[in-house]
Motif scaffolding. Structure first.
Motif, mmCIF file in Angstrom:
data_model
loop_
_atom_site.group_PDB
_atom_site.id
_atom_site.type_symbol
_atom_site.label_atom_id
_atom_site.label_comp_id
_atom_site.label_asym_id
_atom_site.label_seq_id
_atom_site.Cartn_x
_atom_site.Cartn_y
_atom_site.Cartn_z
ATOM 1 N N THR A 1 -41.981 70.726 68.165
ATOM 2 C CA THR A 1 -41.764 69.078 67.782
ATOM 3 C C THR A 1 -40.896 68.695 69.505
ATOM 4 O OG1 THR A 1 -42.047 68.860 66.216
ATOM 5 C CG2 THR A 1 -41.760 67.202 67.963
ATOM 6 N N LEU A 2 -41.788 68.805 70.655
ATOM 7 C CA LEU A 2 -41.038 68.602 71.960
ATOM 8 C C LEU A 2 -40.319 66.762 72.098
ATOM 9 C CD1 LEU A 2 -43.244 70.194 74.768
ATOM 10 C CD2 LEU A 2 -41.316 70.715 74.682
ATOM 11 N N SER A 3 -39.576 66.526 72.174
ATOM 12 C CA SER A 3 -39.439 65.780 72.166
ATOM 13 C C SER A 3 -38.805 64.357 73.991
ATOM 14 C CB SER A 3 -37.266 65.463 71.976
ATOM 15 O OG SER A 3 -37.287 65.537 70.094
ATOM 16 N N ALA A 4 -38.450 63.985 74.756
ATOM 17 C CA ALA A 4 -38.291 63.079 75.182
ATOM 18 C C ALA A 4 -37.005 63.482 75.860
ATOM 19 C CB ALA A 4 -39.235 62.743 75.925
ATOM 20 N N PHE A 5 -36.363 64.179 76.915
ATOM 21 C CA PHE A 5 -34.223 63.539 76.484
ATOM 22 C C PHE A 5 -34.781 63.108 78.172
ATOM 23 C CE2 PHE A 5 -34.315 67.024 73.298
ATOM 24 C CZ PHE A 5 -33.711 65.748 71.936
ATOM 25 N N MET A 6 -33.528 62.328 78.095
ATOM 26 C CA MET A 6 -33.216 61.458 79.830
ATOM 27 C C MET A 6 -32.355 62.283 80.223
ATOM 28 S SD MET A 6 -33.989 59.568 82.141
ATOM 29 C CE MET A 6 -35.362 57.989 80.889
ATOM 30 N N ALA A 7 -32.388 62.787 81.404
ATOM 31 C CA ALA A 7 -31.172 63.868 82.560
ATOM 32 C C ALA A 7 -31.677 63.243 83.819
ATOM 33 C CB ALA A 7 -31.747 65.320 82.301
ATOM 34 N N GLY A 8 -30.580 62.399 84.265
ATOM 35 C CA GLY A 8 -30.718 61.905 85.562
ATOM 36 C C GLY A 8 -29.411 61.582 86.286
ATOM 37 N N GLN A 9 -28.845 60.867 87.004
ATOM 38 C CA GLN A 9 -27.562 60.475 87.551
ATOM 39 C C GLN A 9 -27.407 59.432 89.018
ATOM 40 O OE1 GLN A 9 -25.914 63.902 90.206
ATOM 41 N NE2 GLN A 9 -27.957 64.504 90.848
ATOM 42 N N ALA A 10 -26.664 58.743 89.037
ATOM 43 C CA ALA A 10 -26.989 57.629 90.514
ATOM 44 C C ALA A 10 -25.687 57.841 90.985
ATOM 45 C CB ALA A 10 -26.889 56.585 89.178
ATOM 46 N N GLU A 11 -26.340 58.248 92.107
ATOM 47 C CA GLU A 11 -25.268 57.753 93.345
ATOM 48 C C GLU A 11 -25.314 56.568 93.937
ATOM 49 O OE1 GLU A 11 -23.194 60.348 93.662
ATOM 50 O OE2 GLU A 11 -23.603 61.422 92.257
ATOM 51 N N ASP A 12 -23.910 56.670 94.837
ATOM 52 C CA ASP A 12 -23.585 55.030 95.375
ATOM 53 C C ASP A 12 -23.782 55.096 96.716
ATOM 54 O OD1 ASP A 12 -24.175 53.235 93.825
ATOM 55 O OD2 ASP A 12 -21.883 53.108 92.931
ATOM 56 N N ILE A 13 -24.152 54.687 98.511
ATOM 57 C CA ILE A 13 -23.680 54.746 98.898
ATOM 58 C C ILE A 13 -24.211 53.145 99.523
ATOM 59 C CG2 ILE A 13 -25.358 56.935 99.582
ATOM 60 C CD1 ILE A 13 -27.629 55.480 100.853
ATOM 61 N N SER A 14 -23.585 53.390 101.462
ATOM 62 C CA SER A 14 -22.864 51.632 101.382
ATOM 63 C C SER A 14 -24.593 51.638 102.523
ATOM 64 C CB SER A 14 -21.644 51.486 102.270
ATOM 65 O OG SER A 14 -21.902 52.416 103.548
ATOM 66 N N TRP A 15 -24.945 50.279 102.356
ATOM 67 C CA TRP A 15 -26.018 49.887 103.128
ATOM 68 C C TRP A 15 -25.422 50.052 104.784
ATOM 69 C CZ3 TRP A 15 -27.125 44.161 101.963
ATOM 70 C CH2 TRP A 15 -26.708 43.469 100.711
ATOM 71 N N GLU A 16 -24.184 50.455 105.060
ATOM 72 C CA GLU A 16 -23.986 51.025 106.546
ATOM 73 C C GLU A 16 -23.757 52.443 106.288
ATOM 74 O OE1 GLU A 16 -21.712 48.962 104.772
ATOM 75 O OE2 GLU A 16 -21.457 47.529 105.896
ATOM 76 N N LEU A 17 -23.701 52.592 105.830
ATOM 77 C CA LEU A 17 -23.998 54.624 105.837
ATOM 78 C C LEU A 17 -25.575 54.625 105.696
ATOM 79 C CD1 LEU A 17 -23.136 57.291 106.768
ATOM 80 C CD2 LEU A 17 -22.556 57.253 103.664
ATOM 81 N N ALA A 18 -26.479 53.946 104.724
ATOM 82 C CA ALA A 18 -28.120 53.661 104.878
ATOM 83 C C ALA A 18 -28.976 53.553 105.850
ATOM 84 C CB ALA A 18 -28.079 52.927 104.137
ATOM 85 N N GLN A 19 -28.016 52.528 106.756
ATOM 86 C CA GLN A 19 -28.693 51.634 108.104
ATOM 87 C C GLN A 19 -28.994 52.542 109.326
ATOM 88 O OE1 GLN A 19 -27.529 48.068 107.504
ATOM 89 N NE2 GLN A 19 -29.343 47.134 106.085
#
Length: 211
Positions: A1-19
């Motif tokens: 039986t296949l389940s569904a496990f969440m795998a992920g990550q979050a990273e923050d960047i500043s608006w200044e760096l993104a722009q």
């Protein structure tokens, strides 16, 4: 039986760096996608199957248990030949090897020490072969130490099944509201996935004798 496990990550960047550095956001996304793939690969190799995918190690055929050779090489040419004979003939057409690169070096050293007339380890272009079967690598394969199973051989497509919910792509989301007052964007990568050994006999392990 296949389940569904969440795998992920979050990273923050500043608006200044993104722009101010538009290309940085693409660099970050590429790095996060790579990290996501590595994170899941570790599960597919050694996962417990509880709250995460089931890994190959410990869940496929027992294969063989072998002693090091007379030169102290923990994985031997003779042992890999013995493992070939453990895999049912029906799985050989789609068979390949899976190991870490350090383990492959041990096998190559064993070949050099044996001074084989017909080399067991060969390379064509960018693809390595052992006894004529392709070799693939995972940095999460167990190390070649006593008691470990550092080498697997078999038809992995038939032995193991991976199920990704919502398609096989890695999802990337830009969250611009949760930390907006701090001038921060959050980039999120995730995938819902599971993996299970379906046919244990289609893949066999090479275990180094514990003592």
């Amino acid at each position: 039986t296949l389940s569904a496990f969440m795998a992920g990550q979050a990273e923050d960047i500043s608006w200044e760096l993104a722009q101010d550095v538009p290309v940085f956001q693409q660099f970050l996304v590429d790095d996060m996608v790579t990290a996501q793939q590595l994170f899941e690969e570790a599960w597919y190799m050694t996962g417990t199957g509880t709250g995460q995918p089931q890994g190959l190690i410990g869940n496929v055929g027992a294969g063989i248990t072998a002693e090091p050779d007379s030169s102290g090489n923990l994985v031997t040419i003779a042992g890999t030949l013995d493992l070939l004979g453990k895999l049912n003939a029906v799985y050989h057409p789609g068979a390949s090897w899976l190991m870490s690169r350090p383990t492959s070096i041990i096998i190559r050293k064993a070949q050099v020490g044996a001074n084989l007339f017909n080399p067991a380890w060969t390379r064509v272009g960018t693809q390595d072969f052992l006894h004529g079967y392709p070799v693939y690598y995972s940095q999460f394969a167990p190390a070649a130490t006593r008691g470990n199973t550092p080498v697997l051989f078999g038809d992995f497509k038939r032995a193991y099944v991976i199920g990704d919910r919502g398609g096989s792509g890695i999802n990337v989301k830009v969250l611009d509201q949760p930390k907006a007052t701090q001038g921060i964007l959050t980039l999120l990568t995730y995938r819902r996935t599971d993996g299970r050994v379906r046919l244990a006999e289609a893949c066999q392990g090479y275990t180094i004798a514990a003592s």
